[in-house]
Design an enzyme around this catalytic site. Sequence first.
Site, PDB file in Angstrom:
ATOM      1  N   HIS A 233      -7.132  -5.724  -0.560  1.00  0.00           N
ATOM      2  CA  HIS A 233      -6.027  -4.778  -0.359  1.00  0.00           C
ATOM      3  C   HIS A 233      -5.311  -5.072   0.955  1.00  0.00           C
ATOM      4  O   HIS A 233      -4.078  -5.121   1.001  1.00  0.00           O
ATOM      5  CB  HIS A 233      -6.585  -3.343  -0.362  1.00  0.00           C
ATOM      6  CG  HIS A 233      -5.546  -2.278  -0.242  1.00  0.00           C
ATOM      7  ND1 HIS A 233      -4.963  -1.691  -1.342  1.00  0.00           N
ATOM      8  CD2 HIS A 233      -4.979  -1.691   0.841  1.00  0.00           C
ATOM      9  CE1 HIS A 233      -4.087  -0.779  -0.937  1.00  0.00           C
ATOM     10  NE2 HIS A 233      -4.076  -0.767   0.381  1.00  0.00           N
TER      11      HIS A 233
ATOM     12  N   ASP B  57      -9.723  -3.270  -5.968  1.00  0.00           N
ATOM     13  CA  ASP B  57      -9.060  -2.456  -4.950  1.00  0.00           C
ATOM     14  C   ASP B  57      -9.553  -1.021  -5.042  1.00  0.00           C
ATOM     15  O   ASP B  57      -9.296  -0.326  -6.030  1.00  0.00           O
ATOM     16  CB  ASP B  57      -7.544  -2.517  -5.163  1.00  0.00           C
ATOM     17  CG  ASP B  57      -6.760  -1.921  -4.006  1.00  0.00           C
ATOM     18  OD1 ASP B  57      -7.337  -1.150  -3.233  1.00  0.00           O
ATOM     19  OD2 ASP B  57      -5.555  -2.227  -3.890  1.00  0.00           O
TER      20      ASP B  57
ATOM     21  N   SER C 235       0.823  -1.206   0.000  1.00  0.00           N
ATOM     22  CA  SER C 235       0.000   0.000   0.000  1.00  0.00           C
ATOM     23  C   SER C 235       0.864   1.267   0.000  1.00  0.00           C
ATOM     24  O   SER C 235       1.707   1.442  -0.877  1.00  0.00           O
ATOM     25  CB  SER C 235      -0.962  -0.048   1.196  1.00  0.00           C
ATOM     26  OG  SER C 235      -1.949   0.961   1.090  1.00  0.00           O
TER      27      SER C 235
END
Length: 324
Positions: free
Chosen positions: A299, A270, A136
């Site tokens: 995610h 996502d 991320s």
Amino acid sequence: MRSVSEEPVPLHEEFIYCCGAATHVLKCGPWKDLSKDENKNLPRLLFMIIPGNPGLAGYYRTFIQALYCGLNQQYPVWVVSHAGHCKPPSGMEMIEDTDIKELEDVFGLNGQVEHKLNFIKKNVSKDIKLVLIAHSIGCYITLEMMKRASELQVLRSVLLFPTIERMAQSPQGKLMTPLLCKLRYILYMPVYLLSFLPEGVKASLVRFALRGMKTCDESSITTSVNLFSVDCIANILYMASQEMMKVVERDSTTIKQNLKKLTFYYGTGDSWCPQHYYDEIKMDFPDGDIRLCEKGLRHAFVLDASKEMAAMITDWLQDDLTKL
């Protein structure tokens, strides 16, 4: 590579100050100190996990254990929390009590980049190659690290569900930006009140919040209890607010310069980096190792798919490891 072991692997746990901020480090492998150049028995390679946000090391506990086993326990695997994204143990403050101001705004996005570079500088020998596995916002941090410290011996950077562009314009960003940038302070009071609850009640609340998952990693539940700390949640939300404002344009220059060292892994559903972001980067870098998830992983894969992700990464890296 052998299949990921089901047996738990012992972890070495540390709470340290890095850039003056409390930092939680989890380590798999027998090498606790990799900073001594004169040690001839140092491993040739270190796997280092750069977390997402919340950047609590505990979320990656199962992931680094599975990765370490998948690598035949040949290389150390470490995860370093973001600065201030941990509840320090008793007797340790969130900020080091010192007159030395190591880094301004260490809890901000730029500070978190410098925090990781400082950690490597102080804890890892220059002779050790690195595999950076980022998740991320950790992918943005990793690209910044490679940009600012080209001397790092990065063998490969694996960027999982990369939030490296247009965060505020993503579906989740449009929802969260007003809350994070204007209203985050209203969350502090309920967190403060909930912090007084017994640990067992906090864990029950976390289980209730994650009740929709068929299987949930137990370490994720234990780690999530730390989110009932006001200091911890304040640092998490502050960093997130900066992400919405600062992660705008993709750094295509750094990507182009390091393309042969990068592996991207995008999700199909996502809401932080939607599939058209994948389509566009794939078009801009047709020769890059840019993959689209075919397994429907979320995610926040650490909640329920750590072992599956670790197994995939060990397969991806086989060619790199045979060249060592």
